[in-house]
Scaffold this motif. Structure first.
Motif, mmCIF file in Angstrom:
data_model
loop_
_atom_site.group_PDB
_atom_site.id
_atom_site.type_symbol
_atom_site.label_atom_id
_atom_site.label_comp_id
_atom_site.label_asym_id
_atom_site.label_seq_id
_atom_site.Cartn_x
_atom_site.Cartn_y
_atom_site.Cartn_z
ATOM 1 N N ILE A 303 0.946 -1.020 -0.043
ATOM 2 C CA ILE A 303 -0.055 0.004 -0.066
ATOM 3 C C ILE A 303 0.842 1.199 0.154
ATOM 4 O O ILE A 303 0.767 2.207 -0.537
ATOM 5 N N ALA A 304 1.911 1.262 0.798
ATOM 6 C CA ALA A 304 2.707 2.410 0.921
ATOM 7 C C ALA A 304 3.295 2.761 -0.642
ATOM 8 O O ALA A 304 3.630 3.792 -1.194
ATOM 9 N N GLN A 305 3.698 1.577 -1.297
ATOM 10 C CA GLN A 305 4.253 1.842 -2.489
ATOM 11 C C GLN A 305 3.363 2.314 -3.510
ATOM 12 O O GLN A 305 3.748 3.024 -4.447
ATOM 13 N N MET A 306 2.182 1.632 -3.615
ATOM 14 C CA MET A 306 0.922 2.001 -4.269
ATOM 15 C C MET A 306 0.751 3.461 -4.220
ATOM 16 O O MET A 306 0.469 4.445 -5.262
ATOM 17 N N ASN A 307 0.930 4.202 -3.051
ATOM 18 C CA ASN A 307 0.677 5.471 -2.900
ATOM 19 C C ASN A 307 1.742 6.308 -3.527
ATOM 20 O O ASN A 307 1.644 7.507 -4.212
ATOM 21 N N ARG A 308 3.139 5.769 -3.355
ATOM 22 C CA ARG A 308 4.134 6.231 -4.219
ATOM 23 C C ARG A 308 4.110 6.239 -5.618
ATOM 24 O O ARG A 308 4.300 7.214 -6.123
ATOM 25 N N ASP A 309 3.518 5.406 -6.033
ATOM 26 C CA ASP A 309 3.236 5.130 -7.471
ATOM 27 C C ASP A 309 2.214 6.078 -8.051
ATOM 28 O O ASP A 309 2.407 6.876 -8.901
ATOM 29 N N ALA A 310 1.139 6.357 -7.307
ATOM 30 C CA ALA A 310 0.297 7.089 -7.494
ATOM 31 C C ALA A 310 0.720 8.735 -7.752
ATOM 32 O O ALA A 310 0.440 9.367 -8.546
ATOM 33 N N GLU A 311 1.737 9.136 -6.791
ATOM 34 C CA GLU A 311 2.129 10.391 -6.596
ATOM 35 C C GLU A 311 3.040 10.363 -7.624
ATOM 36 O O GLU A 311 3.214 11.385 -8.423
ATOM 37 N N ALA A 312 3.904 9.424 -8.145
ATOM 38 C CA ALA A 312 4.768 9.521 -9.352
ATOM 39 C C ALA A 312 4.056 9.565 -10.420
ATOM 40 O O ALA A 312 4.503 10.289 -11.470
ATOM 41 N N ALA A 313 3.000 9.037 -10.757
ATOM 42 C CA ALA A 313 2.261 9.016 -11.881
ATOM 43 C C ALA A 313 1.658 10.411 -12.167
ATOM 44 O O ALA A 313 1.470 11.045 -13.204
ATOM 45 N N ARG A 314 1.134 11.064 -11.044
ATOM 46 C CA ARG A 314 0.536 12.488 -11.059
ATOM 47 C C ARG A 314 1.342 13.271 -11.776
ATOM 48 O O ARG A 314 1.409 14.239 -12.403
ATOM 49 N N ALA A 315 2.646 13.181 -11.072
ATOM 50 C CA ALA A 315 4.137 13.986 -11.518
ATOM 51 C C ALA A 315 4.348 14.015 -12.990
ATOM 52 O O ALA A 315 4.580 14.822 -13.391
ATOM 53 N N ALA A 316 4.089 12.809 -13.240
ATOM 54 C CA ALA A 316 4.806 12.509 -14.577
ATOM 55 C C ALA A 316 3.726 12.938 -15.623
ATOM 56 O O ALA A 316 4.202 13.510 -16.541
ATOM 57 N N LEU A 317 2.382 12.867 -15.144
ATOM 58 C CA LEU A 317 1.469 13.184 -16.161
ATOM 59 C C LEU A 317 1.355 14.815 -16.161
ATOM 60 O O LEU A 317 1.151 15.617 -17.197
ATOM 61 N N ALA A 318 1.741 15.479 -15.119
ATOM 62 C CA ALA A 318 1.625 16.884 -15.022
ATOM 63 C C ALA A 318 2.695 17.342 -15.824
ATOM 64 O O ALA A 318 2.646 18.439 -16.468
ATOM 65 N N ARG A 319 4.025 16.769 -15.682
ATOM 66 C CA ARG A 319 5.138 17.100 -16.206
ATOM 67 C C ARG A 319 5.272 17.099 -17.890
ATOM 68 O O ARG A 319 5.763 17.736 -18.429
ATOM 69 N N GLY A 320 4.419 15.949 -18.293
ATOM 70 C CA GLY A 320 4.708 15.669 -19.546
ATOM 71 C C GLY A 320 5.715 15.094 -20.043
ATOM 72 O O GLY A 320 6.697 14.628 -19.404
ATOM 73 N N PRO A 321 5.686 14.388 -21.300
ATOM 74 C CA PRO A 321 6.826 13.305 -21.642
ATOM 75 C C PRO A 321 7.843 14.163 -22.042
ATOM 76 O O PRO A 321 7.884 15.183 -22.534
ATOM 77 N N ASP A 322 9.118 13.389 -22.020
ATOM 78 C CA ASP A 322 10.340 13.756 -22.183
ATOM 79 C C ASP A 322 10.493 14.158 -24.082
ATOM 80 O O ASP A 322 11.308 14.871 -24.427
ATOM 81 N N THR A 323 9.873 13.048 -24.432
ATOM 82 C CA THR A 323 9.814 13.173 -26.080
ATOM 83 C C THR A 323 8.448 13.208 -26.295
ATOM 84 O O THR A 323 7.582 12.398 -26.260
ATOM 85 N N PRO A 324 8.132 14.456 -26.543
ATOM 86 C CA PRO A 324 6.685 15.052 -27.051
ATOM 87 C C PRO A 324 5.842 14.019 -28.064
ATOM 88 O O PRO A 324 6.553 13.845 -29.143
ATOM 89 N N ALA A 325 4.926 13.485 -27.930
ATOM 90 C CA ALA A 325 4.059 13.047 -28.806
ATOM 91 C C ALA A 325 2.418 13.143 -28.233
ATOM 92 O O ALA A 325 2.209 13.006 -27.259
ATOM 93 N N PRO A 326 1.781 13.225 -29.622
ATOM 94 C CA PRO A 326 0.508 13.693 -29.134
ATOM 95 C C PRO A 326 -0.346 12.641 -28.729
ATOM 96 O O PRO A 326 -0.230 11.449 -28.767
ATOM 97 N N SER A 327 -1.476 13.074 -27.797
ATOM 98 C CA SER A 327 -2.273 12.144 -27.305
ATOM 99 C C SER A 327 -3.420 12.110 -28.699
ATOM 100 O O SER A 327 -3.852 13.007 -29.091
ATOM 101 N N LEU A 328 -3.900 10.714 -28.771
ATOM 102 C CA LEU A 328 -4.998 10.709 -29.921
ATOM 103 C C LEU A 328 -6.389 10.405 -29.220
ATOM 104 O O LEU A 328 -7.363 9.927 -29.829
ATOM 105 N N LEU A 329 -6.248 10.453 -27.858
ATOM 106 C CA LEU A 329 -7.528 10.045 -27.208
ATOM 107 C C LEU A 329 -8.402 11.408 -27.190
ATOM 108 O O LEU A 329 -7.945 12.413 -27.201
ATOM 109 N N PRO A 330 -9.853 11.254 -27.079
ATOM 110 C CA PRO A 330 -10.532 9.814 -27.277
ATOM 111 C C PRO A 330 -10.740 9.726 -28.743
ATOM 112 O O PRO A 330 -10.837 10.381 -29.754
ATOM 113 N N LEU A 331 -10.659 8.072 -29.077
ATOM 114 C CA LEU A 331 -10.895 7.509 -30.107
ATOM 115 C C LEU A 331 -12.204 7.136 -30.177
ATOM 116 O O LEU A 331 -12.966 6.759 -29.125
ATOM 117 N N ARG A 332 -12.647 7.159 -31.591
ATOM 118 C CA ARG A 332 -14.273 6.623 -31.718
ATOM 119 C C ARG A 332 -14.220 5.122 -31.494
ATOM 120 O O ARG A 332 -13.473 4.278 -32.001
#
Length: 333
Positions: A303-332
């Protein structure tokens, strides 16, 4: 011949000896022809050539592909890591500006067709194409006897315009589906996205799991991945499209070594979300690798690691990718 409309996409699910031309909306099309697993940047160079030719002719532009993948037909005993199964390929093709997708059954009859018959009998005679664009490595006909050079030599005399696209290079190496698979097998979703030209997407249906995530404080949407999926087991920052709405989350893909070492499963925890997802078809976009799959000695440690993973994911998504690539979501869907 049966067709199924998907937005502006018409999927021809079967072509046999009784089949006529394409549906009226796609009559006289220009086709980009190939397997196009991944619809990556190299493939899009072929699509661009086909669209340009179609515009010049005032014709529709379609993607002509094959199911099953010829490799799967000839080696059914070997599981293949498909980057874009048929439904995802059709949805991506629509986003990329193509008017239709023609899916040709790859069977014993097609594999035994001579290269000459493939061009004159199928492309021109049955499908009524006015032009084609292919990659430099496209081969067709019995024993792969047909080549881009043969197509370019024979097509014009039959009223078929032909353009052959050279390989696309990135970082001194050709852009290829094999290179993208290798990146994903190593968990390198951002380098894979750089070659794809978009963030890699998995489509699946949310099913019932063992409800363990709820007891841990992380209720997850549980999904099976397509057979043969070679994505590295581990934890990822993801985005998921549900009913046309894109949400951020963290995902685990693997065998759950702390619990059962079962079949690979994709489990997504969406941030700030509550609702019933069971039975829904969703698209999961992989944005960043966080860590490998681990076995924990206790639930508290997990559980402690899952909390750290969630925070790391939030940070990564807020920061954006190192190699920009567009999102194609949502798809039909």
């Amino acid at each position: 011949m049966t067709t199924r409309p998907v937005g502006r996409i018409f999927t021809v699910s079967h072509l046999d000896a009784s089949s006529g031309a394409l549906p009226g909306a796609l009559a006289g099309s220009v086709a980009a022809i190939g397997n196009f697993d991944g619809l990556h940047l190299g493939h899009r160079a072929v699509f661009h050539a086909a669209r340009t030719m179609a515009q010049g002719l005032g014709a529709p532009c379609v993607l002509l592909t094959f199911e099953p993948h010829p490799r799967a037909f000839f080696r059914p005993d070997v599981k293949m890591f498909r980057l874009t199964p048929q439904a995802v390929k059709a949805a991506l093709a629509e986003r990329m500006g193509l008017d239709g997708v023609v899916v040709m059954s790859f069977d014993a009859a097609l594999s035994g067709t001579s290269a000459a018959d493939f061009i004159s009998g199928l492309l021109v005679g049955r499908l009524g194409l006015r032009g084609v664009a292919v990659g430099h490595d496209f081969h067709f006909g019995k024993g792969r006897e047909g080549s881009p050079a043969l197509l370019a030599a024979e097509g014009p005399s039959l009223g078929l315009s032909v353009e052959v696209i050279p390989p696309l290079q990135r970082g001194g190496a050709p852009v290829s589906s094999s290179a993208i698979r290798a990146h994903l097998e190593a968990g390198q979703v951002e380098p894979a996205a750089a070659l794809l030209g978009y963030r890699w997407i998995v489509r699946s249906v949310v099913g019932h799991g063992d409800k363990r995530g709820r007891t841990l404080g992380f209720p997850t949407a549980n999904m099976k991945t397509p057979e043969g999926c070679g994505l590295r087991h581990g934890i990822y920052a993801v985005r998921m499209a549900v009913d046309g709405v894109v949400r951020n989350g963290v995902a685990s893909y693997g065998r759950r070594p702390t619990f059962d070492d079962g079949p690979p499963m994709l489990e997504v925890f969406l941030f700030d979300f509550s609702g019933d997802l069971y039975g829904k078809s969703v698209d999961v976009e992989f944005c960043a690798w966080l860590r490998g799959e681990e076995k924990f000695d206790s639930l508290d440690a997990l559980i402690a690691q899952m909390n750290r993973d969630a925070e790391a994911a939030r940070a990564a998504l807020a920061r954006g990718p190192d190699t920009p690539a567009p999102s194609l979501l949502p798809l039909r869907l």
